[in-house]
Design an enzyme around this catalytic site. Structure first.
Site, PDB file in Angstrom:
ATOM      1  N   HIS A  62       0.810  -1.217   0.000  1.00 13.93           N
ATOM      2  CA  HIS A  62       0.000   0.000   0.000  1.00 13.93           C
ATOM      3  C   HIS A  62       0.846   1.271   0.000  1.00 13.93           C
ATOM      4  O   HIS A  62       1.938   1.294   0.555  1.00 13.93           O
ATOM      5  CB  HIS A  62      -0.886   0.039   1.255  1.00 13.93           C
ATOM      6  CG  HIS A  62      -1.799  -1.129   1.372  1.00 13.93           C
ATOM      7  ND1 HIS A  62      -2.213  -1.618   2.588  1.00 13.93           N
ATOM      8  CD2 HIS A  62      -2.374  -1.923   0.443  1.00 13.93           C
ATOM      9  CE1 HIS A  62      -3.013  -2.649   2.404  1.00 13.93           C
ATOM     10  NE2 HIS A  62      -3.122  -2.863   1.107  1.00 13.93           N
ATOM     11  N   LYS A  71       5.955   5.780   7.571  1.00 17.93           N
ATOM     12  CA  LYS A  71       5.427   4.868   8.588  1.00 17.93           C
ATOM     13  C   LYS A  71       6.560   4.330   9.448  1.00 17.93           C
ATOM     14  O   LYS A  71       7.585   3.888   8.932  1.00 17.93           O
ATOM     15  CB  LYS A  71       4.707   3.688   7.927  1.00 17.93           C
ATOM     16  CG  LYS A  71       3.511   4.097   7.092  1.00 17.93           C
ATOM     17  CD  LYS A  71       2.914   2.911   6.358  1.00 17.93           C
ATOM     18  CE  LYS A  71       1.732   3.346   5.497  1.00 17.93           C
ATOM     19  NZ  LYS A  71       1.191   2.231   4.714  1.00 17.93           N
ATOM     20  N   TYR A 131       1.545   1.006  13.737  1.00 16.37           N
ATOM     21  CA  TYR A 131       2.309   1.934  12.926  1.00 16.37           C
ATOM     22  C   TYR A 131       1.878   3.365  13.151  1.00 16.37           C
ATOM     23  O   TYR A 131       0.711   3.662  13.299  1.00 16.37           O
ATOM     24  CB  TYR A 131       2.322   1.583  11.439  1.00 16.37           C
ATOM     25  CG  TYR A 131       1.056   1.165  10.780  1.00 16.37           C
ATOM     26  CD1 TYR A 131       0.449   1.948   9.823  1.00 16.37           C
ATOM     27  CD2 TYR A 131       0.483  -0.076  11.073  1.00 16.37           C
ATOM     28  CE1 TYR A 131      -0.700   1.533   9.175  1.00 16.37           C
ATOM     29  CE2 TYR A 131      -0.661  -0.493  10.430  1.00 16.37           C
ATOM     30  CZ  TYR A 131      -1.254   0.315   9.485  1.00 16.37           C
ATOM     31  OH  TYR A 131      -2.397  -0.099   8.849  1.00 16.37           O
ATOM     32  N   ASP A 169      -6.286  -6.006  -1.998  1.00 12.48           N
ATOM     33  CA  ASP A 169      -4.919  -6.467  -2.220  1.00 12.48           C
ATOM     34  C   ASP A 169      -4.843  -7.486  -3.362  1.00 12.48           C
ATOM     35  O   ASP A 169      -3.859  -7.528  -4.092  1.00 12.48           O
ATOM     36  CB  ASP A 169      -4.331  -7.043  -0.931  1.00 12.48           C
ATOM     37  CG  ASP A 169      -4.145  -5.969   0.134  1.00 12.48           C
ATOM     38  OD1 ASP A 169      -4.199  -4.770  -0.208  1.00 12.48           O
ATOM     39  OD2 ASP A 169      -3.950  -6.327   1.299  1.00 12.48           O
TER      40      ASP A 169
END
Length: 182
Positions: A62, A71, A131, A169
């Site tokens: 992503h 991140k 995250y 996905d």
């Protein structure tokens, strides 16, 4: 904390100092000053995310084409194989990837700066994955590169089953079709 360079200089493995004894352990999971010194720039985190996934779940790859997110990721329960793919066209490491095992035992974190696609595969029975992000989630700008794109040739570990993917996905684009950063 210990900072480990990866094959892609902008992606860093962060190892905190863990103090443990028979009672358990303590570590500082984040320190703004130490983190900015490690990455060499000012970084503001605006959102914390927490996901729980079972063994074989693969999330990613992503990224957001606008409101790009840096991140700082870690597994606080279980273990994951975490991947960052450089999708900055002007970068010397464009199309290269780095993979690192993050687990509750090794306490490692991975810094994935803006300009990278990111994903992970759960190696343990389940994993809690945290995250911190440098920008807010913007679904209209989110994109996905197919996790098994042949041109990337990511060496995902064998977990004894096919990866469990979301519909999003499963419909990820190939590198030839994907949008990139300049």
């Amino acid at each position: 904390m210990n900072v480990i360079q990866t094959e892609i200089p902008d992606v860093l493995i962060i190892e905190p100092k863990v103090f443990g004894d028979a009672r358990g352990f303590f570590y500082e999971s984040f320190n703004q000053r130490a983190f900015e010194e490690a990455v060499g720039s000012k970084v503001d985190f605006v959102q914390d995310n927490h996901s729980r996934s079972s063994k074989g779940v693969l999330r990613g790859l992503h990224y957001q084409v606008q409101q790009a997110q840096g991140k700082l990721v870690r597994a606080v329960r279980g273990a994951v194989f975490d991947v960052a793919v450089d999708i900055r066209k002007s970068s010397a490491t464009f199309g290269k990837w780095v993979g690192v095992e993050l687990s509750e035992d090794n306490h490692r974190q991975l810094w994935v700066p803006p300009g990278f696609a990111h994903g992970f595969l759960v190696l343990s029975d389940s994993a809690d994955f945290l995250y911190k992000t440098t920008n807010y989630y913007a679904p209209a700008h989110e994109r996905c590169i197919l996790w098994n794109d042949a041109s990337l040739d990511i060496a995902w570990p064998d977990v004894g089953q096919a990866p469990a993917l979301s519909a999003k996905d499963s419909a990820g684009l190939s590198m030839k079709q994907a949008e990139f950063f300049e």
